[in-house]
Scaffold this motif. Structure first.
Motif, short mmCIF file in Angstrom:
data_model
loop_
_atom_site.label_atom_id
_atom_site.label_comp_id
_atom_site.label_asym_id
_atom_site.label_seq_id
_atom_site.Cartn_x
_atom_site.Cartn_y
_atom_site.Cartn_z
N ARG A 78 91.20 72.58 70.83
CA ARG A 78 89.87 72.20 71.29
C ARG A 78 89.87 70.71 71.60
NH1 ARG A 78 85.93 75.89 69.28
NH2 ARG A 78 86.82 77.97 69.56
N PRO A 79 88.99 70.25 72.49
CA PRO A 79 89.01 68.83 72.86
C PRO A 79 88.98 67.87 71.68
CG PRO A 79 87.61 70.03 74.37
CD PRO A 79 88.01 71.02 73.30
N GLU A 80 88.12 68.15 70.68
CA GLU A 80 88.01 67.21 69.56
C GLU A 80 89.32 67.12 68.77
OE1 GLU A 80 86.01 71.17 68.40
OE2 GLU A 80 86.13 69.84 70.15
N GLY A 81 90.01 68.25 68.61
CA GLY A 81 91.30 68.22 67.92
C GLY A 81 92.38 67.56 68.74
N PRO A 106 84.70 61.00 78.81
CA PRO A 106 85.30 60.11 77.81
C PRO A 106 86.63 60.65 77.28
CG PRO A 106 82.95 60.33 77.41
CD PRO A 106 83.29 61.34 78.46
N GLY A 107 86.73 61.96 77.13
CA GLY A 107 87.99 62.55 76.69
C GLY A 107 89.09 62.37 77.71
N ARG A 108 88.76 62.56 78.98
CA ARG A 108 89.75 62.37 80.04
C ARG A 108 90.20 60.91 80.09
NH1 ARG A 108 86.28 66.25 82.61
NH2 ARG A 108 85.11 64.63 83.72
N ASP A 109 89.25 60.01 79.85
CA ASP A 109 89.60 58.58 79.82
C ASP A 109 90.55 58.28 78.66
OD1 ASP A 109 87.97 58.19 82.02
OD2 ASP A 109 86.27 57.44 80.85
N ALA A 110 90.30 58.92 77.51
CA ALA A 110 91.15 58.70 76.34
C ALA A 110 92.57 59.21 76.58
CB ALA A 110 90.55 59.39 75.11
N ILE A 111 92.70 60.32 77.29
CA ILE A 111 94.02 60.84 77.63
C ILE A 111 94.75 59.86 78.54
CG2 ILE A 111 95.23 62.66 78.90
CD1 ILE A 111 93.03 64.59 77.88
N ALA A 119 104.27 59.60 77.05
CA ALA A 119 104.24 60.50 78.20
C ALA A 119 103.37 61.72 77.90
CB ALA A 119 105.65 60.94 78.58
N ILE A 120 102.46 62.03 78.82
CA ILE A 120 101.54 63.15 78.63
C ILE A 120 101.54 64.01 79.88
CG2 ILE A 120 99.12 63.82 78.31
CD1 ILE A 120 98.72 61.30 76.65
N MET A 121 101.63 65.31 79.71
CA MET A 121 101.47 66.27 80.80
C MET A 121 100.23 67.08 80.48
SD MET A 121 101.61 68.92 82.87
CE MET A 121 101.60 70.14 81.58
N ALA A 122 99.19 66.93 81.28
CA ALA A 122 97.93 67.62 81.04
C ALA A 122 97.59 68.48 82.25
CB ALA A 122 96.81 66.62 80.77
N ALA A 123 97.32 69.75 82.01
CA ALA A 123 96.95 70.66 83.08
C ALA A 123 96.04 71.74 82.52
CB ALA A 123 98.18 71.29 83.72
N PRO A 124 95.05 72.17 83.29
CA PRO A 124 94.15 73.22 82.80
C PRO A 124 94.80 74.59 82.76
CG PRO A 124 93.60 72.65 85.05
CD PRO A 124 94.62 71.66 84.59
N GLN A 255 109.01 58.32 79.49
CA GLN A 255 108.60 57.47 78.36
C GLN A 255 107.09 57.33 78.29
OE1 GLN A 255 110.74 56.43 75.97
NE2 GLN A 255 112.23 57.65 77.14
N THR A 256 106.48 57.07 79.43
CA THR A 256 105.03 56.94 79.49
C THR A 256 104.55 57.59 80.79
OG1 THR A 256 105.14 54.79 80.61
CG2 THR A 256 105.01 54.76 78.20
N GLY A 257 103.24 57.68 80.94
CA GLY A 257 102.67 58.18 82.18
C GLY A 257 101.91 59.48 81.99
N LEU A 258 100.97 59.72 82.91
CA LEU A 258 100.16 60.93 82.89
C LEU A 258 100.58 61.83 84.05
CD1 LEU A 258 97.81 62.55 81.70
CD2 LEU A 258 96.25 61.20 83.13
N TYR A 259 100.97 63.05 83.75
CA TYR A 259 101.49 63.99 84.74
C TYR A 259 100.72 65.30 84.66
CZ TYR A 259 105.31 60.65 84.15
OH TYR A 259 106.05 59.49 84.07
#
Length: 268
Positions: A78-81, A106-111, A119-124, A255-259
């Motif tokens: 869940r988003p909060e977790g 705000p959650g998307r901004d935090a990501i 490094a973060i890979m975020a997809a719905p 190492q870093t970045g949003l994908y």
């Protein structure tokens, strides 16, 4: 062969168990951690117990213990977790695959901020099929820019808590972008009563919730004399798990970045 140490959040849930089974069956991945919410009856148990397997790992609610020695966390909670998890991961160099949906701005901004540190890979939607469908929708939208009404219809199980689905919203964003528009300016999420004629520039959404539907999405391009439907239907969460493992492997070299999955599949 380099082996990635993987942790799974929401380890006792439906998706969590699917991910755990997929990781245990992968030669190049090792289940090194598992997380669940404080107070969960699963905390302290072996995450492979439902398969009759001893993994040598315990499900933890404490992030420091659950993520010790982990390279990549896969999170479908869940988003909060998820937001608590990425804060810790960003501070401790753990990469994250995020399949959680329902984030507010705000959650998307935090990501995005966390992706400056890890490094973060975020997809719905992690399904390879869904992400190929997104490319098809981009192509279709450019060719149906005039004279076609666009409607997105999605259906999910009775337990889903957000609507429209993250996948439906992503489809809308892709279509709007292909048309040179912002989805926030053209989306219609509900219709009731005397609504007047349809605004031809709008993108409509319809949501169905019921039973055990894994996830169905259809985009309708309705013109005069013809209509085109582009659909994706999920019959199992296996496709989400396989896509998530592919994303974890992709992050292994970052190492870093949003994908997102478009990056993972090489569409960019």
């Amino acid at each position: 062969m380099t082996v990635l140490n993987i942790a799974v959040a929401g380890a006792s849930g439906r998706m969590g168990r699917m991910l755990i089974e997929a990781v245990l069956n992968a030669d190049d991945l090792k289940l090194a951690g598992a997380l669940d919410a404080p107070g969960s009856a699963a905390v302290g148990t072996d995450p492979g117990a439902f398969l009759g397997k001893a993994t040598g790992v315990k499900i933890e609610s404490d992030l420091a213990r659950g993520l010790a020695g982990v390279d990549v966390l896969i999170d479908f909670t869940r988003p909060e977790g998820t937001l608590k998890h990425i804060e810790y991961c960003a501070a401790h160099g753990v990469k994250v695959v995020i399949g959680t949906t329902g984030f507010e701005q705000p959650g998307r901004d935090a990501i995005a901020a966390a992706a400056q540190k890890t490094a973060i890979m975020a997809a719905p939607n992690m399904s390879v099929g869904v992400n190929v469908t997104l490319k098809l929708l981009e192509m279709a939208a450019k060719n149906f820019a005039e004279g076609y009404d666009i409607e997105i219809i999605e259906a999910h199980h009775r337990f889903k808590v957000d609507a429209p689905s993250g996948t439906a919203l992503k489809m809308g964003e892709v279509i709007a972008g292909a048309l040179g528009k912002n989805l926030d300016d053209v989306a219609v999420y509900a219709r009731e009563g005397v609504t007047g004629e349809r605004d031809p520039s709008s993108i409509g959404f319809a949501t169905v919730r019921g039973g055990d539907i894994i996830g169905d999405h259809t985009v309708l391009f309705a013109g005069i004399g013809e209509r085109i439907e582009i659909s994706h239907k999920s019959s199992s969460r296996v496709s989400y798990a396989m896509g998530s493992l592919r994303a974890a492997r992709f992050l292994g070299g970052k190492q870093t970045g949003l994908y997102d999955m478009q990056d993972v599949l090489g569409f960019r």
